[in-house]
Scaffold this active site. Structure first.
Site, PDB file in Angstrom:
ATOM      1  N   LYS A   1       1.028  -1.073   0.088  1.00 57.31           N
ATOM      2  CA  LYS A   1      -0.188   0.418  -0.170  1.00 57.31           C
ATOM      3  C   LYS A   1       0.893   1.120   0.173  1.00 57.31           C
ATOM      4  CE  LYS A   1      -3.522   1.983   2.695  1.00 57.31           C
ATOM      5  NZ  LYS A   1      -4.229   1.884   4.372  1.00 57.31           N
TER       6      LYS A   1
ATOM      7  N   ALA B   1       1.494  -4.957   7.039  1.00 57.57           N
ATOM      8  CA  ALA B   1       1.034  -5.127   8.523  1.00 57.57           C
ATOM      9  C   ALA B   1       1.251  -3.417   8.817  1.00 57.57           C
ATOM     10  CB  ALA B   1       1.294  -6.069   9.564  1.00 57.57           C
TER      11      ALA B   1
ATOM     12  N   THR C   1       4.292 -12.337  14.523  1.00 57.12           N
ATOM     13  CA  THR C   1       5.411 -12.144  15.081  1.00 57.12           C
ATOM     14  C   THR C   1       5.680 -12.936  16.985  1.00 57.12           C
ATOM     15  OG1 THR C   1       6.101 -10.185  17.210  1.00 57.12           O
ATOM     16  CG2 THR C   1       3.950 -10.673  16.260  1.00 57.12           C
ATOM     17  N   ASP C   2       6.903 -12.734  17.719  1.00 59.14           N
ATOM     18  CA  ASP C   2       6.742 -13.572  19.121  1.00 59.14           C
ATOM     19  C   ASP C   2       5.779 -13.140  20.180  1.00 59.14           C
ATOM     20  OD1 ASP C   2       8.493 -11.255  18.763  1.00 59.14           O
ATOM     21  OD2 ASP C   2      10.084 -12.270  20.774  1.00 59.14           O
ATOM     22  N   GLU C   3       5.590 -11.239  19.451  1.00 58.23           N
ATOM     23  CA  GLU C   3       4.129 -10.723  21.078  1.00 58.23           C
ATOM     24  C   GLU C   3       3.723 -11.154  20.670  1.00 58.23           C
ATOM     25  OE1 GLU C   3       4.500  -6.615  20.815  1.00 58.23           O
ATOM     26  OE2 GLU C   3       6.947  -6.271  19.705  1.00 58.23           O
TER      27      GLU C   3
ATOM     28  N   TYR D   1      -1.120  -3.803  18.897  1.00 63.07           N
ATOM     29  CA  TYR D   1      -0.352  -4.444  17.715  1.00 63.07           C
ATOM     30  C   TYR D   1      -0.181  -6.376  17.483  1.00 63.07           C
ATOM     31  CZ  TYR D   1       3.729  -6.408  15.556  1.00 63.07           C
ATOM     32  OH  TYR D   1       4.586  -7.038  15.068  1.00 63.07           O
TER      33      TYR D   1
ATOM     34  N   LYS E   1      -2.026  -9.079  15.308  1.00 61.14           N
ATOM     35  CA  LYS E   1      -1.229 -10.079  15.346  1.00 61.14           C
ATOM     36  C   LYS E   1      -1.273 -11.532  15.337  1.00 61.14           C
ATOM     37  CE  LYS E   1       1.922  -9.734  13.382  1.00 61.14           C
ATOM     38  NZ  LYS E   1       2.053  -9.702  11.410  1.00 61.14           N
TER      39      LYS E   1
ATOM     40  N   ASP F   1       8.045   5.104  30.640  1.00 62.06           N
ATOM     41  CA  ASP F   1       7.899   4.049  30.461  1.00 62.06           C
ATOM     42  C   ASP F   1       6.907   3.417  29.498  1.00 62.06           C
ATOM     43  OD1 ASP F   1       8.850   1.427  29.762  1.00 62.06           O
ATOM     44  OD2 ASP F   1       7.828   0.561  31.729  1.00 62.06           O
TER      45      ASP F   1
HETATM   46  P1  NAD Z   1       7.822  -2.399   8.807  1.00 62.79           P
HETATM   47  O1  NAD Z   1       5.864  -1.368   8.943  1.00 62.79           O
HETATM   48  O2  NAD Z   1       8.982  -2.346   8.315  1.00 62.79           O
HETATM   49  O3  NAD Z   1       6.464  -2.601   6.587  1.00 62.79           O
HETATM   50  C1  NAD Z   1       5.116  -3.016   6.410  1.00 62.79           C
HETATM   51  C2  NAD Z   1       4.681  -2.956   4.937  1.00 62.79           C
HETATM   52  O4  NAD Z   1       4.413  -3.675   5.032  1.00 62.79           O
HETATM   53  C3  NAD Z   1       5.024  -1.322   4.654  1.00 62.79           C
HETATM   54  O5  NAD Z   1       5.962  -1.522   3.669  1.00 62.79           O
HETATM   55  C4  NAD Z   1       4.031  -0.543   4.649  1.00 62.79           C
HETATM   56  O6  NAD Z   1       3.825   0.705   3.315  1.00 62.79           O
HETATM   57  C5  NAD Z   1       2.860  -1.912   4.008  1.00 62.79           C
HETATM   58  N1  NAD Z   1       1.308  -1.916   4.404  1.00 62.79           N
HETATM   59  C6  NAD Z   1       1.408  -1.614   5.809  1.00 62.79           C
HETATM   60  N2  NAD Z   1       0.106  -1.630   5.680  1.00 62.79           N
HETATM   61  C7  NAD Z   1      -0.658  -2.435   4.069  1.00 62.79           C
HETATM   62  C8  NAD Z   1      -1.944  -2.815   3.306  1.00 62.79           C
HETATM   63  N3  NAD Z   1      -3.694  -2.460   3.987  1.00 62.79           N
HETATM   64  N4  NAD Z   1      -1.733  -3.437   1.969  1.00 62.79           N
HETATM   65  C9  NAD Z   1      -0.256  -3.365   1.877  1.00 62.79           C
HETATM   66  N5  NAD Z   1       0.203  -3.513   2.732  1.00 62.79           N
HETATM   67  C10 NAD Z   1       0.578  -2.528   3.621  1.00 62.79           C
HETATM   68  O7  NAD Z   1       7.389  -3.531   9.108  1.00 62.79           O
HETATM   69  P2  NAD Z   1       8.032  -4.857   8.783  1.00 62.79           P
HETATM   70  O8  NAD Z   1       9.508  -4.219  10.432  1.00 62.79           O
HETATM   71  O9  NAD Z   1       9.037  -5.669   7.955  1.00 62.79           O
HETATM   72  O10 NAD Z   1       6.988  -6.284   9.085  1.00 62.79           O
HETATM   73  C11 NAD Z   1       7.416  -7.125   8.150  1.00 62.79           C
HETATM   74  C12 NAD Z   1       6.021  -8.228   9.239  1.00 62.79           C
HETATM   75  O11 NAD Z   1       6.523  -8.817   9.557  1.00 62.79           O
HETATM   76  C13 NAD Z   1       4.902  -7.333   9.842  1.00 62.79           C
HETATM   77  O12 NAD Z   1       4.131  -8.378   9.889  1.00 62.79           O
HETATM   78  C14 NAD Z   1       5.539  -7.635  11.402  1.00 62.79           C
HETATM   79  O13 NAD Z   1       4.495  -7.887  11.995  1.00 62.79           O
HETATM   80  C15 NAD Z   1       6.568  -9.360  11.304  1.00 62.79           C
HETATM   81  N6  NAD Z   1       7.458  -8.703  12.374  1.00 62.79           N
HETATM   82  C16 NAD Z   1       7.825  -7.681  11.992  1.00 62.79           C
HETATM   83  C17 NAD Z   1       9.230  -8.108  13.519  1.00 62.79           C
HETATM   84  C18 NAD Z   1      10.140  -6.864  13.553  1.00 62.79           C
HETATM   85  O14 NAD Z   1      10.853  -6.880  13.991  1.00 62.79           O
HETATM   86  N7  NAD Z   1      10.364  -5.844  12.478  1.00 62.79           N
HETATM   87  C19 NAD Z   1       9.308  -9.615  13.857  1.00 62.79           C
HETATM   88  C20 NAD Z   1       8.828 -10.082  14.116  1.00 62.79           C
HETATM   89  C21 NAD Z   1       7.733  -9.801  12.690  1.00 62.79           C
HETATM   90  O1  DAU Z   2       9.562  -8.901  18.661  1.00 63.14           O
HETATM   91  C1  DAU Z   2       8.699  -8.905  17.144  1.00 63.14           C
HETATM   92  C2  DAU Z   2       8.243  -6.972  17.646  1.00 63.14           C
HETATM   93  O2  DAU Z   2       9.606  -6.764  17.037  1.00 63.14           O
HETATM   94  C3  DAU Z   2       7.875  -6.906  16.204  1.00 63.14           C
HETATM   95  O3  DAU Z   2       6.409  -7.672  16.307  1.00 63.14           O
HETATM   96  C4  DAU Z   2       7.100  -5.501  15.998  1.00 63.14           C
HETATM   97  O4  DAU Z   2       6.730  -5.333  14.622  1.00 63.14           O
HETATM   98  C5  DAU Z   2       8.417  -4.872  16.376  1.00 63.14           C
HETATM   99  O5  DAU Z   2       8.047  -3.212  16.069  1.00 63.14           O
HETATM  100  C6  DAU Z   2       8.764  -5.336  17.496  1.00 63.14           C
HETATM  101  O6  DAU Z   2       8.484  -4.545  18.409  1.00 63.14           O
HETATM  102  P1  DAU Z   2       9.263  -4.338  19.654  1.00 63.14           P
HETATM  103  O7  DAU Z   2       8.159  -2.986  20.879  1.00 63.14           O
HETATM  104  O8  DAU Z   2      10.168  -4.962  20.256  1.00 63.14           O
HETATM  105  O9  DAU Z   2      10.466  -2.636  18.967  1.00 63.14           O
HETATM  106  P2  DAU Z   2      10.453  -1.572  19.380  1.00 63.14           P
HETATM  107  O10 DAU Z   2      12.223  -1.505  18.586  1.00 63.14           O
HETATM  108  O11 DAU Z   2       9.916  -0.502  19.178  1.00 63.14           O
HETATM  109  O12 DAU Z   2      11.781  -0.803  20.468  1.00 63.14           O
HETATM  110  C7  DAU Z   2      12.452  -2.865  21.267  1.00 63.14           C
HETATM  111  C8  DAU Z   2      12.569  -2.165  22.716  1.00 63.14           C
HETATM  112  O13 DAU Z   2      12.594  -1.018  22.812  1.00 63.14           O
HETATM  113  C9  DAU Z   2      11.238  -1.834  23.141  1.00 63.14           C
HETATM  114  O14 DAU Z   2      11.142  -2.896  24.818  1.00 63.14           O
HETATM  115  C10 DAU Z   2      10.784  -1.374  23.502  1.00 63.14           C
HETATM  116  C11 DAU Z   2      12.261   0.069  23.554  1.00 63.14           C
HETATM  117  N1  DAU Z   2      12.376   0.885  23.402  1.00 63.14           N
HETATM  118  C12 DAU Z   2      12.064   1.729  21.898  1.00 63.14           C
HETATM  119  C13 DAU Z   2      12.140   2.974  21.509  1.00 63.14           C
HETATM  120  C14 DAU Z   2      11.469   3.463  20.193  1.00 63.14           C
HETATM  121  C15 DAU Z   2      12.306   2.569  24.250  1.00 63.14           C
HETATM  122  O15 DAU Z   2      13.325   2.099  25.151  1.00 63.14           O
HETATM  123  N2  DAU Z   2      12.819   4.050  23.464  1.00 63.14           N
HETATM  124  C16 DAU Z   2      12.474   3.798  22.248  1.00 63.14           C
HETATM  125  O16 DAU Z   2      12.647   5.166  21.784  1.00 63.14           O
END
Ligand code: NAD
Ligand code: DAU
Length: 355
Positions: free
Chosen positions: A33, A82, A133-135, A159, A163, A292
């Site tokens: 998207k 997502a 995700t593990d969340e 979130y 998921k 927090d």
């Molecule tokens: P991201 O936010 O970087 O990318 C998400 C992508 O999805 C973007 O390109 C966005 O434009 C697209 N998108 C959002 N809504 C949409 C819609 N309605 N239709 C089509 N496209 C759409 O996310 P990411 O970090 O690359 O995560 C990808 C997947 O992996 C997600 O499902 C997330 O839950 C999962 N995941 C992420 C992590 C992490 O640490 N980032 C860990 C475990 C699982």
């Molecule tokens: O575990 C998998 C998940 O990891 C994915 O499903 C999510 O899409 C991805 O965003 C990520 O989630 P988290 O919430 O763990 O990631 P984030 O980078 O936002 O934060 C990582 C940790 O750091 C969390 O404990 C919150 C903390 N944090 C985050 C930010 C952005 C801070 O302390 N300060 C910050 O500014």
């Protein structure tokens, strides 16, 4: 083989696409998207390939989905699109419910319609791979506990609840309608092309700008970090070789407290980029403790032994090697992140989206 990747302009989806184009002969259709998190510059190294095509589509749009299924005729769907950021889900859950629940429902229904009419051999080889995700498991109580594939679901944030809902939908479509699915649940990813709202790029770019490094609460929450390219390899392996109906946890065996992660980033910057903005003597002095995150999960850690045992996957990067490469990548790729910070990356989409 033809692979449809949803969310391929995002952080992990773009790594999957770069891996597929660079290392296989498969054809990829990226459907995205292009929300604030989607950036086609993340696939610019491979988008000129004849193996690659792109359509700007919302997964909530069933008619548009039907049309691309019918023209592209995928053998595999890898679903990554997502809303992915926990803090945004707390500020405004709507988009999370739309994309992560209703969008998955729409995508499952269109996939089912497409799969049902496939000829027998194509039908039996088809896979729908849901990336999660593990969340969904909530947080871990004991210091030595690990998430396994049978850990009960207990999501904490809008979130992770969205998921978890999507995981349940995917499994229900398998059990009730026979849709051939595979599912993966992964820990925190880091690496190149990550949107700078997430912990690691946020801290790197704030440090370079001499801005505060905000740690939530006491900074003692624990995450299990996996380099995104290790995740991309695991995902393609699961999509192409896992038995139907199976779930795999994916993790990097890299448990770290947030404060340790930020110290490691500061130490690397001191070594690789000692030139600091005026008035800053030490990157670590920028660390500030802030309010927090509501409902903040304390600890995640993955037992990845099933995917290691059954599919032979192992992460190639340690946190030390992967973090060093990541810090260096952000230092070398200002042309990618500066437009993202400026909000101008929207301009880069024009003329590249292909409609
Ligand atoms: P991201 O936010 O970087 O990318 C998400 C992508 O999805 C973007 O390109 C966005 O434009 C697209 N998108 C959002 N809504 C949409 C819609 N309605 N239709 C089509 N496209 C759409 O996310 P990411 O970090 O690359 O995560 C990808 C997947 O992996 C997600 O499902 C997330 O839950 C999962 N995941 C992420 C992590 C992490 O640490 N980032 C860990 C475990 C699982
Ligand atoms: O575990 C998998 C998940 O990891 C994915 O499903 C999510 O899409 C991805 O965003 C990520 O989630 P988290 O919430 O763990 O990631 P984030 O980078 O936002 O934060 C990582 C940790 O750091 C969390 O404990 C919150 C903390 N944090 C985050 C930010 C952005 C801070 O302390 N300060 C910050 O500014």
């Amino acid at each position: 083989m033809k692979i449809m990747v949803t969310g391929g302009a995002g952080f992990i989806g773009s790594a999957v696409i770069r891996h597929i184009i660079n290392d296989t002969s498969c054809h990829v259709l990226n459907i995205d998207k292009l929300t604030y998190a989607g950036n086609l510059n993340s696939v610019s190294s491979v988008s000129g390939s004849s193996q690659y095509s792109f359509k700007q589509i919302d997964i909530c749009d069933s008619a548009a989905l039907k049309s691309v299924f019918s023209t592209f005729q995928p053998d595999i769907v890898m679903h990554l699109a997502a809303e992915s950021h926990v803090d945004r889900s707390i500020d405004g859950p709507d988009a999370f419910m739309e994309t992560n629940i209703m969008g998955v429902y729409k995508l499952l229904e269109v996939t089912r319609g497409y799969w049902n009419q496939l000829p027998k051999d194509k039908k039996s080889n088809f896979r729908f791979h849901h990336i999660s995700t593990d969340e969904v498991y909530g947080d871990l109580e004991g210091e030595n506990d690990l998430f396994t594939e049978t850990t009960p679901y207990a999501p904490s944030s809008p979130y992770s609840a969205s998921k978890a809902s999507s995981d349940h939908l995917v499994r229900a479509w398998h059990r009730t309608f026979g849709l051939p699915i595979v599912l993966t649940n992964c820990s925190n990813n880091y690496g190149p092309f990550q949107f700078p709202e997430k912990l690691i790029p946020h801290m790197i770019l704030n440090a370079l700008a001499g801005k505060p490094l905000p740690l939530y609460g006491k900074g003692n929450q624990i995450r299990d970090w996996l380099h995104v390219e290790d995740h991309a390899r695991a995902l393609l392996l699961v999509a192409t070789s896992a038995p139907i109906g199976k779930t795999y946890n994916i993790g990097g065996h890299n448990e770290m407290q947030n404060v340790e992660v930020v110290h490691a980033i500061c130490d690397l910057l001191e070594e690789i980029h000692p030139e600091k903005p005026e008035g800053i003597n030490n990157y670590q002095n920028l660390i500030t403790y802030v309010t927090d995150r509501p409902g903040h999960d304390r600890r995640y850690a993955i037992d990845a032994s099933k995917i290691e045992r059954e599919l032979g996957w192992r992460p190639a990067e340690t946190f030390q090697t992967g973090l060093r490469k990541t810090v260096q990548w952000y230092l070398d790729n200002k042309s990618w992140w500066q437009p993202v910070l400026d909000g101008n990356y929207h301009l880069n989409r024009i003329g590249k989206s292909g409609g």
